[in-house]
Design an enzyme around this catalytic site. Structure first.
Site, PDB file in Angstrom:
ATOM      1  N   ASP A  35      -9.204  71.576  18.584  1.00  0.00           N
ATOM      2  CA  ASP A  35      -8.863  72.828  19.270  1.00  0.00           C
ATOM      3  C   ASP A  35      -9.681  74.005  18.762  1.00  0.00           C
ATOM      4  O   ASP A  35     -10.178  74.809  19.544  1.00  0.00           O
ATOM      5  CB  ASP A  35      -7.357  73.115  19.210  1.00  0.00           C
ATOM      6  CG  ASP A  35      -6.764  73.156  17.819  1.00  0.00           C
ATOM      7  OD1 ASP A  35      -7.442  72.768  16.845  1.00  0.00           O
ATOM      8  OD2 ASP A  35      -5.598  73.588  17.694  1.00  0.00           O
ATOM      9  N   GLY A 117       9.285  69.076   7.931  1.00  0.00           N
ATOM     10  CA  GLY A 117       8.159  68.400   7.312  1.00  0.00           C
ATOM     11  C   GLY A 117       7.524  67.324   8.152  1.00  0.00           C
ATOM     12  O   GLY A 117       6.667  66.578   7.671  1.00  0.00           O
ATOM     13  N   LEU A 120       5.647  68.652  13.362  1.00  0.00           N
ATOM     14  CA  LEU A 120       5.861  68.796  14.804  1.00  0.00           C
ATOM     15  C   LEU A 120       5.840  70.261  15.232  1.00  0.00           C
ATOM     16  O   LEU A 120       6.316  70.614  16.296  1.00  0.00           O
ATOM     17  CB  LEU A 120       7.184  68.140  15.211  1.00  0.00           C
ATOM     18  CG  LEU A 120       7.299  66.657  14.863  1.00  0.00           C
ATOM     19  CD1 LEU A 120       8.634  66.103  15.333  1.00  0.00           C
ATOM     20  CD2 LEU A 120       6.149  65.860  15.470  1.00  0.00           C
ATOM     21  N   SER A 121       5.283  71.085  14.366  1.00  0.00           N
ATOM     22  CA  SER A 121       4.992  72.482  14.676  1.00  0.00           C
ATOM     23  C   SER A 121       6.220  73.333  14.935  1.00  0.00           C
ATOM     24  O   SER A 121       6.340  74.006  15.953  1.00  0.00           O
ATOM     25  CB  SER A 121       4.030  72.580  15.862  1.00  0.00           C
ATOM     26  OG  SER A 121       3.348  73.810  15.816  1.00  0.00           O
ATOM     27  N   ASP A 167      -0.815  74.182  19.401  1.00  0.00           N
ATOM     28  CA  ASP A 167       0.625  74.101  19.154  1.00  0.00           C
ATOM     29  C   ASP A 167       1.385  75.101  20.016  1.00  0.00           C
ATOM     30  O   ASP A 167       2.399  74.770  20.647  1.00  0.00           O
ATOM     31  CB  ASP A 167       0.917  74.361  17.680  1.00  0.00           C
ATOM     32  CG  ASP A 167       0.337  73.302  16.770  1.00  0.00           C
ATOM     33  OD1 ASP A 167      -0.206  72.306  17.282  1.00  0.00           O
ATOM     34  OD2 ASP A 167       0.420  73.475  15.542  1.00  0.00           O
TER      35      ASP A 167
END
Length: 375
Positions: A35, A117, A120-121, A167
């Protein structure tokens, strides 16, 4: 979750919120560390995320309460004094005000169910939840992509994490039953149908439960390697490399390895989309494995826990697996036939126990809707 966050609002801040908003976390199917190289990504929103009960204020004060950090209300009268997790929502106010948008203060109670943790943003979900709430409350009229840009700027320039926009875009633009193809240069996007269950498959998230230190510094170093390589090659970004063999001849060391990953990963994104459009969901596994090997060997952002999760999942019968997210811990994903899901999980647990590691946790990832108002 609406009842829980509204009750907490009444208890901690008094009165009623003006509304409740939700923004999801994300998992990235493929397209890792592309990205910020102006490349291609294919994430999707997950069912877990951040829910925010919000009420606007007539002054510029921000009052924040998190149900994941009970007992401490943060009162922010000067944006620059925000601390810890509060810097993420405060950064959204900072970015909006910096754009000249008429945003004053707010009372906010946050509740999240993104597995901690897991990579998964949750930070992007927090930013986007606050951004969409402020957008609605102050009548800003911003679209999902604009909210993603503001949220990314909050994280880049206020929090100080040099992430790309993937994200935040996945959280803001996600669609149920679809992955999001995003061109990170043009920011053009389209929804790509992705429903593994329709093909008797499941996308399993394997949360290793580990997070190795120095990851943020390592992330910044990888980004710098890519920028240095692009400059040496005379291109605006590694996305622009069209002759990989020729490019690699001009590079050495880390710059060479980073370039090889980014260019081939962009091709893998396009190839995987082709398979999905052809209805060949079961056939994407080889691309997932290739992505992981490249992230492990060329971009060097994996770790033993991720490598073993991928190796054991494939040994247990997964069609393919790879680490997902920034790396150095977090989660792997595995494409698994429904009738093999239990065996795959057991194989991964066994591999962890053999090494004396704590058991990982498992979730089934289904593409969910993006940020929205709930109440």
């Amino acid at each position: 979750m609406i009842v829980r966050v509204v009750d907490a609002f009444r208890e901690n801040l008094g009165g009623e919120p003006a509304g409740v908003w939700h923004a999801p976390g994300r998992v990235n199917l493929i397209g890792e560390h592309t990205d910020y190289n102006d490349g291609f990504v294919l994430p999707f929103a997950v069912p877990w995320g951040v829910t925010a009960a919000v009420r606007p204020r007539e002054d510029d004060t921000i009052r924040l309460v998190s149900l994941q950090a009970p007992g401490r209300q943060q009162v922010i009268e000067e944006i620059d004094r925000a601390e810890g997790w509060a810097r993420y929502p405060a950064g959204v106010f900072w970015a909006m005000r910096g754009d000249g948008l008429p945003v004053r203060g707010a009372d906010i109670v946050i509740d999240g169910d993104v597995p901690q943790g897991a990579g998964l943003s949750s930070s992007a979900a927090l930013e986007v939840a606050v951004a969409i709430a402020l957008n609605d409350l102050y009548g800003l009229g911003l679209g999902g992509l604009e909210l993603a840009k503001i949220s990314q700027r909050a994280e880049n320039d206020f929090v100080g994490m040099p992430c790309g926009i993937m994200d935040q875009a996945a959280s803001a633009l996600g669609r149920e039953g679809h992955a999001l193809f995003l061109d990170c240069r043009s920011l053009g996007s389209r929804a790509v149908p992705f429903d593994p269950s329709a093909y008797g498959m499941r996308l399993l998230i394997i949360n290793t439960g580990v997070h190795h230190e120095l990851a943020d510094g390592q992330y910044a170093r990888r980004r710098q390697d890519c920028e240095n390589a692009a400059k040496r090659l005379g291109v605006a970004a590694l996305r622009d490399v069209t002759d990989l063999a020729a490019a690699l001849q001009q590079l050495t060391g880390d710059e060479r390895k980073r370039t090889q990953h980014v260019v081939t990963e962009n091709h893998r994104v396009e190839a995987l989309i082709g398979l999905l459009r052809a209805g060949a969901v079961q056939e994407i596994g080889a691309l997932l494995i290739a992505s992981h090997l490249s992230l492990r060997d060329q971009f060097e952002v994996s770790c033993p826990e991720l490598d073993i999760a991928v190796e054991a999942a494939v040994k247990g019968g997964a069609r393919g697996a790879r680490m997902t997210g920034g790396g150095f811990g977090g989660s792997a994903i595995a494409l698994v036939a429904e009738d093999k899901a239990d065996k795959v999980q057991e194989q991964v647990r066994l591999a962890y126990r053999e090494r004396g590691w704590a058991d990982p946790t498992f979730f089934t990832a289904t593409p969910a809707a993006g940020a929205r108002r709930l109440a």
